[in-house]
Design a protein around this motif. Structure first.
Motif, PDB file in Angstrom:
ATOM      1  N   GLU A  14       0.887  -1.165   0.000  1.00  0.00           N
ATOM      2  CA  GLU A  14       0.000   0.000   0.000  1.00  0.00           C
ATOM      3  C   GLU A  14       0.931   1.223   0.000  1.00  0.00           C
ATOM      4  O   GLU A  14       1.798   1.323   0.861  1.00  0.00           O
ATOM      5  CB  GLU A  14      -0.830  -0.032   1.278  1.00  0.00           C
ATOM      6  N   VAL A  15       0.788   2.111  -0.971  1.00  0.00           N
ATOM      7  CA  VAL A  15       1.692   3.275  -1.001  1.00  0.00           C
ATOM      8  C   VAL A  15       0.926   4.576  -1.198  1.00  0.00           C
ATOM      9  O   VAL A  15      -0.149   4.599  -1.796  1.00  0.00           O
ATOM     10  CB  VAL A  15       2.762   3.172  -2.128  1.00  0.00           C
ATOM     11  N   GLU A  16       1.539   5.659  -0.708  1.00  0.00           N
ATOM     12  CA  GLU A  16       1.007   6.991  -0.959  1.00  0.00           C
ATOM     13  C   GLU A  16       1.335   7.347  -2.419  1.00  0.00           C
ATOM     14  O   GLU A  16       2.439   7.023  -2.884  1.00  0.00           O
ATOM     15  CB  GLU A  16       1.735   7.967  -0.016  1.00  0.00           C
ATOM     16  N   PRO A  17       0.431   8.039  -3.141  1.00  0.00           N
ATOM     17  CA  PRO A  17       0.718   8.334  -4.554  1.00  0.00           C
ATOM     18  C   PRO A  17       2.009   9.110  -4.767  1.00  0.00           C
ATOM     19  O   PRO A  17       2.677   8.950  -5.778  1.00  0.00           O
ATOM     20  CB  PRO A  17      -0.488   9.174  -4.994  1.00  0.00           C
ATOM     21  N   ARG A  18       2.378   9.969  -3.812  1.00  0.00           N
ATOM     22  CA  ARG A  18       3.564  10.798  -4.061  1.00  0.00           C
ATOM     23  C   ARG A  18       4.888  10.084  -3.810  1.00  0.00           C
ATOM     24  O   ARG A  18       5.952  10.676  -3.972  1.00  0.00           O
ATOM     25  CB  ARG A  18       3.508  12.069  -3.219  1.00  0.00           C
ATOM     26  N   SER A  20       8.052   8.208  -4.615  1.00  0.00           N
ATOM     27  CA  SER A  20       8.773   7.909  -5.862  1.00  0.00           C
ATOM     28  C   SER A  20       9.135   6.427  -5.886  1.00  0.00           C
ATOM     29  O   SER A  20       9.237   5.773  -4.839  1.00  0.00           O
ATOM     30  CB  SER A  20      10.042   8.756  -5.976  1.00  0.00           C
ATOM     31  N   LEU A  21       9.378   5.932  -7.093  1.00  0.00           N
ATOM     32  CA  LEU A  21       9.805   4.538  -7.222  1.00  0.00           C
ATOM     33  C   LEU A  21      11.141   4.342  -6.485  1.00  0.00           C
ATOM     34  O   LEU A  21      11.349   3.301  -5.847  1.00  0.00           O
ATOM     35  CB  LEU A  21       9.940   4.180  -8.714  1.00  0.00           C
ATOM     36  N   ALA A  22      12.013   5.346  -6.541  1.00  0.00           N
ATOM     37  CA  ALA A  22      13.315   5.248  -5.849  1.00  0.00           C
ATOM     38  C   ALA A  22      13.111   5.072  -4.346  1.00  0.00           C
ATOM     39  O   ALA A  22      13.710   4.189  -3.721  1.00  0.00           O
ATOM     40  CB  ALA A  22      14.146   6.499  -6.134  1.00  0.00           C
ATOM     41  N   ASP A  23      12.253   5.920  -3.765  1.00  0.00           N
ATOM     42  CA  ASP A  23      12.010   5.816  -2.315  1.00  0.00           C
ATOM     43  C   ASP A  23      11.269   4.523  -1.977  1.00  0.00           C
ATOM     44  O   ASP A  23      11.481   3.941  -0.914  1.00  0.00           O
ATOM     45  CB  ASP A  23      11.217   7.035  -1.818  1.00  0.00           C
ATOM     46  N   PHE A  24      10.410   4.083  -2.890  1.00  0.00           N
ATOM     47  CA  PHE A  24       9.712   2.810  -2.675  1.00  0.00           C
ATOM     48  C   PHE A  24      10.732   1.676  -2.578  1.00  0.00           C
ATOM     49  O   PHE A  24      10.684   0.847  -1.657  1.00  0.00           O
ATOM     50  CB  PHE A  24       8.724   2.550  -3.818  1.00  0.00           C
ATOM     51  N   PHE A  61       6.583   7.670 -10.140  1.00  0.00           N
ATOM     52  CA  PHE A  61       5.948   7.336  -8.869  1.00  0.00           C
ATOM     53  C   PHE A  61       5.736   5.829  -8.795  1.00  0.00           C
ATOM     54  O   PHE A  61       5.498   5.174  -9.814  1.00  0.00           O
ATOM     55  CB  PHE A  61       4.621   8.090  -8.724  1.00  0.00           C
ATOM     56  N   ALA A  62       5.813   5.314  -7.573  1.00  0.00           N
ATOM     57  CA  ALA A  62       5.639   3.869  -7.390  1.00  0.00           C
ATOM     58  C   ALA A  62       4.298   3.413  -7.953  1.00  0.00           C
ATOM     59  O   ALA A  62       4.202   2.340  -8.555  1.00  0.00           O
ATOM     60  CB  ALA A  62       5.755   3.518  -5.902  1.00  0.00           C
ATOM     61  N   VAL A  63       3.275   4.249  -7.820  1.00  0.00           N
ATOM     62  CA  VAL A  63       1.950   3.860  -8.334  1.00  0.00           C
ATOM     63  C   VAL A  63       1.961   3.674  -9.852  1.00  0.00           C
ATOM     64  O   VAL A  63       1.200   2.865 -10.389  1.00  0.00           O
ATOM     65  CB  VAL A  63       0.849   4.889  -7.956  1.00  0.00           C
ATOM     66  N   GLN A  64       2.836   4.417 -10.541  1.00  0.00           N
ATOM     67  CA  GLN A  64       2.929   4.251 -11.995  1.00  0.00           C
ATOM     68  C   GLN A  64       3.551   2.908 -12.366  1.00  0.00           C
ATOM     69  O   GLN A  64       3.395   2.443 -13.490  1.00  0.00           O
ATOM     70  CB  GLN A  64       3.803   5.354 -12.613  1.00  0.00           C
TER      71      GLN A  64
ATOM     72  N   LYS B   2      10.568  16.465  -1.896  1.00  0.00           N
ATOM     73  CA  LYS B   2       9.467  15.510  -2.091  1.00  0.00           C
ATOM     74  C   LYS B   2       8.246  16.315  -2.490  1.00  0.00           C
ATOM     75  O   LYS B   2       8.024  17.410  -1.969  1.00  0.00           O
ATOM     76  CB  LYS B   2       9.167  14.747  -0.794  1.00  0.00           C
ATOM     77  N   PRO B   3       7.446  15.772  -3.418  1.00  0.00           N
ATOM     78  CA  PRO B   3       6.257  16.521  -3.844  1.00  0.00           C
ATOM     79  C   PRO B   3       5.228  16.634  -2.728  1.00  0.00           C
ATOM     80  O   PRO B   3       5.210  15.819  -1.803  1.00  0.00           O
ATOM     81  CB  PRO B   3       5.707  15.681  -4.997  1.00  0.00           C
ATOM     82  N   ALA B   4       4.393  17.668  -2.826  1.00  0.00           N
ATOM     83  CA  ALA B   4       3.256  17.778  -1.912  1.00  0.00           C
ATOM     84  C   ALA B   4       2.294  16.622  -2.216  1.00  0.00           C
ATOM     85  O   ALA B   4       2.290  16.079  -3.319  1.00  0.00           O
ATOM     86  CB  ALA B   4       2.568  19.118  -2.126  1.00  0.00           C
ATOM     87  N   ALA B   5       1.498  16.267  -1.229  1.00  0.00           N
ATOM     88  CA  ALA B   5       0.578  15.139  -1.417  1.00  0.00           C
ATOM     89  C   ALA B   5      -0.433  15.455  -2.512  1.00  0.00           C
ATOM     90  O   ALA B   5      -0.819  16.610  -2.697  1.00  0.00           O
ATOM     91  CB  ALA B   5      -0.138  14.850  -0.107  1.00  0.00           C
ATOM     92  N   PHE B   6      -0.819  14.433  -3.252  1.00  0.00           N
ATOM     93  CA  PHE B   6      -1.850  14.591  -4.279  1.00  0.00           C
ATOM     94  C   PHE B   6      -2.638  13.299  -4.359  1.00  0.00           C
ATOM     95  O   PHE B   6      -2.180  12.247  -3.914  1.00  0.00           O
ATOM     96  CB  PHE B   6      -1.223  14.938  -5.636  1.00  0.00           C
ATOM     97  N   GLU B   7      -3.815  13.397  -4.938  1.00  0.00           N
ATOM     98  CA  GLU B   7      -4.571  12.186  -5.260  1.00  0.00           C
ATOM     99  C   GLU B   7      -4.139  11.727  -6.639  1.00  0.00           C
ATOM    100  O   GLU B   7      -3.664  12.531  -7.455  1.00  0.00           O
ATOM    101  CB  GLU B   7      -6.066  12.475  -5.279  1.00  0.00           C
ATOM    102  N   TYR B   8      -4.332  10.452  -6.912  1.00  0.00           N
ATOM    103  CA  TYR B   8      -3.836   9.883  -8.161  1.00  0.00           C
ATOM    104  C   TYR B   8      -4.934   9.050  -8.808  1.00  0.00           C
ATOM    105  O   TYR B   8      -5.560   8.220  -8.136  1.00  0.00           O
ATOM    106  CB  TYR B   8      -2.627   9.013  -7.841  1.00  0.00           C
ATOM    107  N   LEU B   9      -5.167   9.302 -10.082  1.00  0.00           N
ATOM    108  CA  LEU B   9      -6.109   8.485 -10.842  1.00  0.00           C
ATOM    109  C   LEU B   9      -5.415   7.997 -12.102  1.00  0.00           C
ATOM    110  O   LEU B   9      -4.668   8.746 -12.723  1.00  0.00           O
ATOM    111  CB  LEU B   9      -7.325   9.309 -11.270  1.00  0.00           C
TER     112      LEU B   9
END
Lengths: 154, 270
Positions: A14-18, A20-24, A61-64, B2-9
């Motif tokens: 489970e990851v926060e969208p922000r 990065s893949l590097a930090d993940f 981003f890790a989500v990508q 680090k980027p500010a928090a955002f929602e992602y779709l």
């Protein structure tokens, strides 16, 4: 929840969208071989292979990467069994402090897999996105050249 | 950093993506190679990122059957750079791609992303002007020349997505030249100039104005290359920055215009 394969192992997190893949890779999976230098896509230290292509893991981003196959420096070889490129880096003194080395290696692997690298010019162009502040470029070029000439893979 | 928090779709259709963009301060994420650094620096802090990377059918280079090409907006730079069809039809674009960033960036960055980001020092926006591209969006088709309104500013509406780049055929026998000056291989251009020469000349300056710019006064003076190069100097309005003064950039525009026109004229004659 994302699911991705890193060096052949499937991970679900489970990851926060922000994130990065590097930090993940570093913080979630403990794979600290991937280095984070500039976090703006300039230095190349964080280069990993994503679905077969070298990319900046600080600009993804890790989500990508959900569903992707990732290769990091940890997937190349081990201390006792270095990969041909790692061995060549050792033999040609292609690192001083070693901070840029994971990125140099992953870029080198992408170059060796895809391009004939007939000239040193091609190797230099391929490496142009990786910065080394110890100025060790000559040795990195030689290390990659030696692997091309040995012809037994990356 | 680090980027500010955002929602992602991550929508899987253009319709879904357009609907998501209706929300305030949403931002489209394509390859992310320009946007993510801006997020990391917190120069932008959108509340929502709409990742269009999972929408199928936006990644292609196709023959338009009329001598031109259609390029899907999510086609990666590396695909553009290595396309044989593109190299045959638009060698000037192929040549310019060699100056676009570095391998790992080209592996992820997209042509549509670069065009919509609209950095005035980026090669691709200028090349679209040079090649008289038509930019197809979810709402309309925009001429490249009408697309750029300022630095990092385009004619796109908030909920409009670039989907395809249409490159009309170059007349047979068109010569071309592309000249760039950058401090380091793969860096943004300090300035660059592209030119084509057929029945008439077309010249575009990059990195020397708040948008990529057609140098119409210089074009009108062709075939007098020296006069065109002199005129080019006066047409641009570059900025001073730590990499070079405005005067130095004007000088570069003039020199690069001369070189690009000489290459183009030679190519057209042969």
């Amino acid at each position: 929840m994302i699911k991705l394969t890193v060096n052949g192992i499937v991970y679900e997190r489970e990851v926060e969208p922000r994130l990065s893949l590097a930090d993940f890779l570093r913080h979630e999976l403990g794979l600290t071989g991937t280095h984070v230098g500039c976090e703006q896509g300039v230095c190349g230290a964080c280069t990993v292979i994503l679905n077969g292509d070298s990319v900046r893991s600080c600009l993804c981003f890790a989500v990508q990467a959900d569903g992707a196959e990732i290769e990091t420096v940890e997937g190349l070889g081990s201390i006792d069994n270095l990969s041909p490129l790692q061995k060549s880096f050792q033999e040609h003194h292609a690192l001083q402090c070693g901070f840029c080395t994971p990125g140099m290696l992953m870029t080198g692997v992408d170059l060796l897999r895809k391009y004939p690298l007939a000239t040193d010019e091609e190797i230099r162009e391929g490496l142009s996105g990786n910065l080394c502040r110890c100025t060790g470029y000559q040795h990195v070029v030689r290390a990659i050249r030696a692997v091309v000439e040995a012809g037994n893979g990356d | 950093m680090k980027p500010a928090a955002f929602e992602y779709l991550a929508p899987v259709s253009l319709a879904e993506a357009v609907a998501a963009l209706g929300r305030d301060d949403a931002k489209i994420l394509a390859g992310g190679q320009s946007l993510v650094p801006m997020l990391n620096f917190r120069l932008r802090a959108p509340s929502l990122l709409v990742d269009i990377g999972r929408i199928p059918g936006l990644d292609y280079i196709e023959d338009d059957r009329a001598g031109g090409l259609r390029i899907g907006a999510m086609t990666r730079h590396h695909t553009v750079e290595t396309s044989d069809l593109l190299r045959q039809r638009f060698p000037v674009l192929h040549a310019a791609m060699q100056y676009v960033a570095h391998l790992a960036i080209r592996n992820k960055g997209t042509i549509g992303g670069s065009l919509c980001h609209g950095d005035p020092a980026a090669e691709l926006p200028g090349l679209m002007l040079l090649l008289d591209a038509r930019l197809k969006t979810t709402q309309r088709t925009i001429a490249a020349e009408d697309f750029y309104e300022g630095a990092l500013d385009t004619a796109l509406a908030e909920d409009e997505i670039l989907t395809e780049i249409l490159l009309p055929p170059l007349p047979a026998g068109t010569g071309w030249g592309f000249e760039e000056f950058a401090r380091r291989s793969g860096d943004f251009a300090l300035t660059a100039v592209g030119a084509t020469v057929g029945e008439e000349a077309r010249i575009v300056a990059i990195g020397a104005h708040e948008t990529p710019l057609r140098l119409r006064a210089a074009e009108a003076l062709f075939p007098d290359i020296e006069a065109a190069a002199e005129a080019a100097r006066e047409e641009v309005s570059p900025n001073d920055d730590l990499h070079g003064s405005a005067d130095y950039r004007r000088h570069l525009v003039s020199v690069l215009t001369r070189h690009a026109l000489m290459s183009a004229r030679e190519g057209a004659a042969s």
